[in-house]
Design a protein around this motif. Sequence first.
Motif, mmCIF file in Angstrom:
data_model
loop_
_atom_site.group_PDB
_atom_site.id
_atom_site.type_symbol
_atom_site.label_atom_id
_atom_site.label_comp_id
_atom_site.label_asym_id
_atom_site.label_seq_id
_atom_site.Cartn_x
_atom_site.Cartn_y
_atom_site.Cartn_z
ATOM 1 N N LEU A 1 0.854 -1.177 0.000
ATOM 2 C CA LEU A 1 0.000 0.000 0.000
ATOM 3 C C LEU A 1 0.891 1.227 0.000
ATOM 4 C CD1 LEU A 1 -2.852 -1.034 2.481
ATOM 5 C CD2 LEU A 1 -2.577 -1.533 0.040
ATOM 6 N N THR B 1 -6.632 -0.172 9.458
ATOM 7 C CA THR B 1 -7.583 -0.069 8.353
ATOM 8 C C THR B 1 -7.379 -1.200 7.354
ATOM 9 O OG1 THR B 1 -7.724 2.343 8.561
ATOM 10 C CG2 THR B 1 -8.367 1.377 6.440
ATOM 11 N N LEU C 1 -10.120 -4.172 6.395
ATOM 12 C CA LEU C 1 -10.536 -4.476 5.026
ATOM 13 C C LEU C 1 -10.241 -5.930 4.670
ATOM 14 C CD1 LEU C 1 -9.300 -1.217 3.276
ATOM 15 C CD2 LEU C 1 -11.675 -1.886 3.682
ATOM 16 N N HIS D 1 -7.797 -5.474 -5.672
ATOM 17 C CA HIS D 1 -8.402 -4.167 -5.898
ATOM 18 C C HIS D 1 -9.738 -4.042 -5.163
ATOM 19 C CE1 HIS D 1 -5.523 -3.282 -9.213
ATOM 20 N NE2 HIS D 1 -5.782 -2.045 -8.840
ATOM 21 N N ARG D 2 -10.467 -5.139 -5.060
ATOM 22 C CA ARG D 2 -11.709 -5.097 -4.286
ATOM 23 C C ARG D 2 -11.431 -4.685 -2.844
ATOM 24 N NH1 ARG D 2 -15.541 -10.407 -5.390
ATOM 25 N NH2 ARG D 2 -16.025 -10.009 -7.603
ATOM 26 N N PHE E 1 -8.388 -3.197 -1.525
ATOM 27 C CA PHE E 1 -7.494 -2.089 -1.174
ATOM 28 C C PHE E 1 -7.402 -0.982 -2.219
ATOM 29 C CE2 PHE E 1 -5.469 -6.019 0.695
ATOM 30 C CZ PHE E 1 -5.866 -5.782 2.005
ATOM 31 N N ALA E 2 -8.330 -0.912 -3.159
ATOM 32 C CA ALA E 2 -8.228 0.089 -4.229
ATOM 33 C C ALA E 2 -8.172 1.510 -3.682
ATOM 34 C CB ALA E 2 -9.404 -0.057 -5.192
ATOM 35 N N LEU E 3 -8.850 1.777 -2.577
ATOM 36 C CA LEU E 3 -8.872 3.124 -2.005
ATOM 37 C C LEU E 3 -7.725 3.382 -1.031
ATOM 38 C CD1 LEU E 3 -12.722 3.513 -1.367
ATOM 39 C CD2 LEU E 3 -11.383 4.222 -3.360
ATOM 40 N N GLU E 4 -6.854 2.396 -0.856
ATOM 41 C CA GLU E 4 -5.754 2.524 0.104
ATOM 42 C C GLU E 4 -4.398 2.653 -0.578
ATOM 43 O OE1 GLU E 4 -6.359 2.818 3.435
ATOM 44 O OE2 GLU E 4 -8.430 2.856 2.704
ATOM 45 N N GLY E 5 -4.387 2.956 -1.868
ATOM 46 C CA GLY E 5 -3.109 3.116 -2.572
ATOM 47 C C GLY E 5 -2.467 1.803 -2.941
#
Length: 323
Positions: free
Chosen positions: A40, A229, A233, A254-255, A257-261
């Motif tokens: 990440l 976090t 997830l 991606h499902r 950790f896509a929003l975690e970089g």
Amino acid sequence: MRLPRRYLPPVTQFEPDFLNHDRPDVPNLVVSDGVSPFHLHHKPVRGRLVRLGPLADAILSRREQPEPVQRLLGQALALTAGLASALKYRGSFSLQAKGDGPVPLLIADCTDGGELRGHARVLDDKLAMYGRNPSPRALMGKGYLAFTCDQGPEMDRYQGIVALEGQDLTEMAAGYFASSEQLRTHLHLACAEGPEGWRASALIMERVAGEGGLAPGMNAAEQDDAWDTAVTLARTLTEEELLDDSLPPGQLLHRLFALEGLALDQTRALAYGCRCSRSRLAGVLEGFPAEDLDDMAEEGRITMTCEFCNVHFRFERDQVQGR
């Protein structure tokens, strides 16, 4: 091409064809994206998603063993493959559990090149006492769990050992990392038999120590929050998702950790990796006294069976000299 289900070496009174070759006739199988490393961006989190795919079935179906034993071995294979992929040298990484339960020995090892193998020794009489679906804890009983890094004959081996504590292999392995490596980890291991055969998978995440790769100015509390976090997830991942061949590893990550970089690294291949050979076993036999070789022989032949691939090697007694 898919391997036949429940493939086992044929039983015959004649010399098998593979006796004319050094290596036995075992699956030539490679899973190109068996291990998907990731991290990440600017956060203290790195990990590996392991998907054995048909390789799990190729290894587990070499022997007919009860489903709880196969599930345990499949999880050990996935965990070992993931940990071996972090090796920075040529060698191998192995997991070994020894206990006083119906499965007194569980072993899996993987080379730096991704050659994977494993074996579970089962005491059938003792297993019958535990019902149809004993827990991993009941299967292994009391004993120890060892992780070994073997860097070859020129280097010392590194080994860490802890007592078998926890209800399943996930808890046992997490206890090892917490006590021996002092490393915060999150593990999710899965193995099940479906329409396409056995599948095994693992999600392994580690809390990165130090400041390398972190966002500038990220303090300790922010690092803790980023790790928590990521773990939250990861805990939403289901066993069905882990084992779903139709869900590519990158899409699964991606499902989560896509929003975690999320940053995906180069995938690593895994292969059917039993390393037995006729010449190696012949060398073992040559180390026995002649009297012991006589005791091993039946009708003029000595049979050695590889515990990993379950292939039988037969040697004519009069062709083995011993010491």
